[in-house]
Scaffold this motif. Sequence first.
Motif, mmCIF file in Angstrom:
data_model
loop_
_atom_site.group_PDB
_atom_site.id
_atom_site.type_symbol
_atom_site.label_atom_id
_atom_site.label_comp_id
_atom_site.label_asym_id
_atom_site.label_seq_id
_atom_site.Cartn_x
_atom_site.Cartn_y
_atom_site.Cartn_z
ATOM 1 N N GLN A 59 0.816 -1.215 0.000
ATOM 2 C CA GLN A 59 0.000 0.000 0.000
ATOM 3 C C GLN A 59 0.852 1.269 0.000
ATOM 4 N N GLU A 60 1.455 1.588 1.142
ATOM 5 C CA GLU A 60 2.208 2.841 1.242
ATOM 6 C C GLU A 60 3.362 2.916 0.248
ATOM 7 N N ARG A 61 4.026 1.800 0.003
ATOM 8 C CA ARG A 61 5.133 1.806 -0.965
ATOM 9 C C ARG A 61 4.643 2.202 -2.352
ATOM 10 N N LEU A 62 3.540 1.612 -2.784
ATOM 11 C CA LEU A 62 3.007 1.932 -4.110
ATOM 12 C C LEU A 62 2.489 3.362 -4.176
ATOM 13 N N ALA A 64 3.731 5.879 -2.514
ATOM 14 C CA ALA A 64 4.934 6.708 -2.626
ATOM 15 C C ALA A 64 5.529 6.605 -4.028
ATOM 16 N N GLN A 65 5.513 5.411 -4.590
ATOM 17 C CA GLN A 65 6.052 5.218 -5.941
ATOM 18 C C GLN A 65 5.251 6.023 -6.963
ATOM 19 N N ASN A 66 3.936 5.973 -6.864
ATOM 20 C CA ASN A 66 3.098 6.729 -7.797
ATOM 21 C C ASN A 66 3.312 8.229 -7.647
ATOM 22 N N TYR A 71 7.090 13.116 -10.757
ATOM 23 C CA TYR A 71 8.227 14.029 -10.875
ATOM 24 C C TYR A 71 9.452 13.373 -11.513
ATOM 25 N N ILE A 72 9.559 12.058 -11.398
ATOM 26 C CA ILE A 72 10.747 11.340 -11.867
ATOM 27 C C ILE A 72 10.315 10.267 -12.852
ATOM 28 N N MET A 162 7.904 14.632 0.774
ATOM 29 C CA MET A 162 6.662 14.203 0.128
ATOM 30 C C MET A 162 6.356 12.724 0.377
ATOM 31 N N ILE A 163 7.365 11.940 0.755
ATOM 32 C CA ILE A 163 7.101 10.530 1.089
ATOM 33 C C ILE A 163 7.274 10.296 2.593
#
Length: 253
Positions: A59-62, A64-66, A71-72, A162-163
């Motif tokens: 959950q949280e990892r995805l 943060a990835q999105n 931006y990257i 932001m993460i």
Amino acid sequence: MTFHISFRLARSRSPSPRRCQSRSPSPLPLRSCSPGRARLTNAARHARLVARFSEIYTQERLDAQNLLRTYIDDLEMVQRIIYVAAVESFHAAKMAFRQFKMRVRKTLSLTYSGPESLEDTVLDYIVRHEDLYDVQASVNEVIRAMNINPKISFPPEVDFIMISSLIRELCRVAFSMQTLVPPLDIAFGADGELFNESKYRRSYDSDFTAPLVVYHVWPALMENDSIIVKGEAVSKRGGEMRNFFKISNEVPS
């Protein structure tokens, strides 16, 4: 796929968030403890924390990835950033736990005379008062460490704050995992290590016959020397690995 590692030891963007005033100098409240609570609840807390670690991955990892992907463009760099965040979060939380435990032991040793060992009483106290953990201080430490990590880079408009929600949850879980007997920790991972099927799952874009890890997506979780939750890694071979080793050899010592 071309692999590159950017190095940026100084940031021109906004500085890391100012460290919040730590609560550590304040005296510990000597609320009542229930002797043996930590050991009595160990199995239940173990199961809950392992499940929470897996939830953060899905959950949280995805999330943060999105967020970072807006931006990257480079998915590899985004995944490297998240992996470094996980590693640094565990490091910061373990340091905070050791310091907190020392304070509790020092305070309780002045008056303690109960039937339980002092060490068990200290652990019971920490389990009952995890709300005293200054998680924001750990989040700030993680962000500072990430800002000078040579394996990750990002545009000037991106700030790791932001993460911070991902980092905060990782710090909380890592801190709580130190109250278990035995404590849980993440496995060490190094770019270029031999891929271990018992330690990692391969990412969907990996070469499933490649013997080496190019980079890590998520750390494995360990209890003593045993892997209890697999991590995730990317494996490649051929020209991409030659390019990886060329870049690695250019890293300044």
